[in-house]
Design an enzyme around this catalytic site. Structure first.
Site, PDB file in Angstrom:
ATOM      1  CD  GLU A   1       1.411  11.103   0.746  1.00 43.53           C
ATOM      2  OE1 GLU A   1       1.035  12.102  -0.080  1.00 43.53           O
ATOM      3  OE2 GLU A   1       0.744   9.984   0.574  1.00 43.53           O
TER       4      GLU A   1
ATOM      5  CD  GLU B   1      -1.651   5.006   2.593  1.00 45.23           C
ATOM      6  OE1 GLU B   1      -2.003   5.320   1.272  1.00 45.23           O
ATOM      7  OE2 GLU B   1      -1.312   5.552   3.517  1.00 45.23           O
TER       8      GLU B   1
END
Length: 385
Positions: free
Chosen positions: A160, A268
């Site tokens: 990220e 995820e």
């Protein structure tokens, strides 16, 4: 009369055959339903292992062939203070995976969240030198990857770092305090590669239905390859909702990443069914305002505290089928699909971005029972397109 009897028997035989087929499908674990297509993983909470929750462990072993750790391989667990290293929870996770024949992912080495501030700040709050920040990252990756070498098959090396606009974010942690993110990303991957040459190395990112964000990930992959630094795959975090992203955006993202010559994974996966979910909608500290905990707001923000109406359960089942059908149709480009949590009760979506909500984002309910979404998902490979 004979005609009616014949029609009745034909119908009964048809229903019987159909029921038997449905019953057979109900017994197909996720990992077997997609055995020819991709690995199927699940994020495992530390409590399941530390408490030896036998029913949860049984379900994991029945349904999945790969695991991800929710938190125990993140820096705040492994290196919580400058003078302390704690590998014990991570070792327990790896032993759990090995004992049950599950592929264990390492998640994650370089991330701005769940990383103590001492990695980039001095005790007085001043910013450490660029050389010290870089040295801290190298030391952490060296010790962690070396310790777990041979125990995990792959690492989410960097997590990220890309902004919504496609550049590097600059609001937190490494991205805020280190000036040359290209250098730091390359250093993270090259150090991990040096410390465990046999582990696969991944980049992991969210909101990648936004093509501007994919642009930033494409830059990272190309940069690493041009410098001769290995990157084996990219993880598409899939914290998605009932109305986003579109099938077209999912397909486009998978195609663009696969064309880079790396593995593509859905890392995820969960589906948020509540108003104002984390990804793509309203987030931030404002959602923790005490006023939003008042009854009149919670009636809207937490509408299913007592359970999910049948029509809403069907809605999320249909959405799961749509998403998994899209992924299945791209199965030649997908190596793994990981659900972020075993069942609704342990999902992080119950409390974020608004605390004290009840969410239902996974395939198994709070009693570990299969939901409608489960049956529609395992049916996908046997259905015609």
């Amino acid at each position: 009369m004979k005609k009616k009897i014949a029609l009745f028997l034909t119908g009964a035989l048809f229903c019987g055959a159909e029921c038997l087929a449905q019953k057979a499908l109900k017994d197909i674990p996720l990992k077997d339903a997609f055995a020819k297509d991709f690995n199927v993983g699940v994020a495992v909470a530390q409590s399941i292992i530390s408490r030896n929750e036998t029913e949860s462990i049984k379900l994991i072993c029945e349904q999945f062939n790969a695991v991800s750790p929710e938190s125990v391989l993140k820096p705040e667990y492994i290196h919580p203070t400058p003078d302390r290293w704690n590998f014990q929870p991570g070792d327990a996770y790896c032993k759990f995976a090995a004992d049950h024949g599950l592929k264990a992912l390492g998640h994650t080495l370089m991330w701005h969240n769940q990383t103590p501030d001492f990695f980039w700040l001095n005790a007085d709050g001043s910013v450490k030198s660029q050389e010290q920040i870089k040295a801290n990252l190298v030391e952490y990756i060296e010790k962690t990857v070396t310790h777990f070498a041979g125990k995990v098959y792959a690492w989410d090396v960097v997590n990220e770092v890309v902004s919504e606009e496609g550049g590097y974010r600059n609001d937190k942690g490494w991205e805020k305090y280190y000036k040359d993110l290209d250098e730091l990303v390359c250093l993270a991957f090259s150090t991990a590669q040096r410390c465990d040459p046999n582990a696969e190395l991944y980049y992991n990112e969210y909101n990648m239905w936004r093509q501007s964000k994919v642009d930033g990930v494409v830059h990272i992959v190309k940069m690493l390859k041009e410098k001769g630094i290995r990157i084996d795959g990219v993880g598409i975090q899939a914290h998605w909702g009932l109305n986003y992203p579109s099938v077209k955006d999912i397909e486009t993202t998978i195609d663009r990443l696969y064309d880079l010559g790396v593995k593509v994974m859905i890392t995820e996966l969960d589906i948020d069914m509540l108003p104002f979910s984390k990804e793509g909608q309203m987030t931030g500290k404002a959602m923790y305002d005490p006023a939003l905990q008042r009854e009149e707001f919670m009636r809207y923000l937490n509408p299913y505290a007592q359970g999910v109406p049948e029509e809403v359960e069907q809605q999320i089942a249909d959405r799961y089928e749509e998403i998994m059908r899209t992924i299945y149709n791209k199965r030649d480009k997908i190596s793994r699909v990981t659900f972020w949590g075993l069942h609704d009760g342990v999902s992080w979506k119950n409390d974020y971005p608004i605390p004290n909500r009840t969410n239902y984002p996974l395939l198994f309910d709070r009693k570990l029972q299969k939901k409608k979404a489960y049956y529609q998902v395992v049916n996908i490979p046997s259905k015609k397109k």
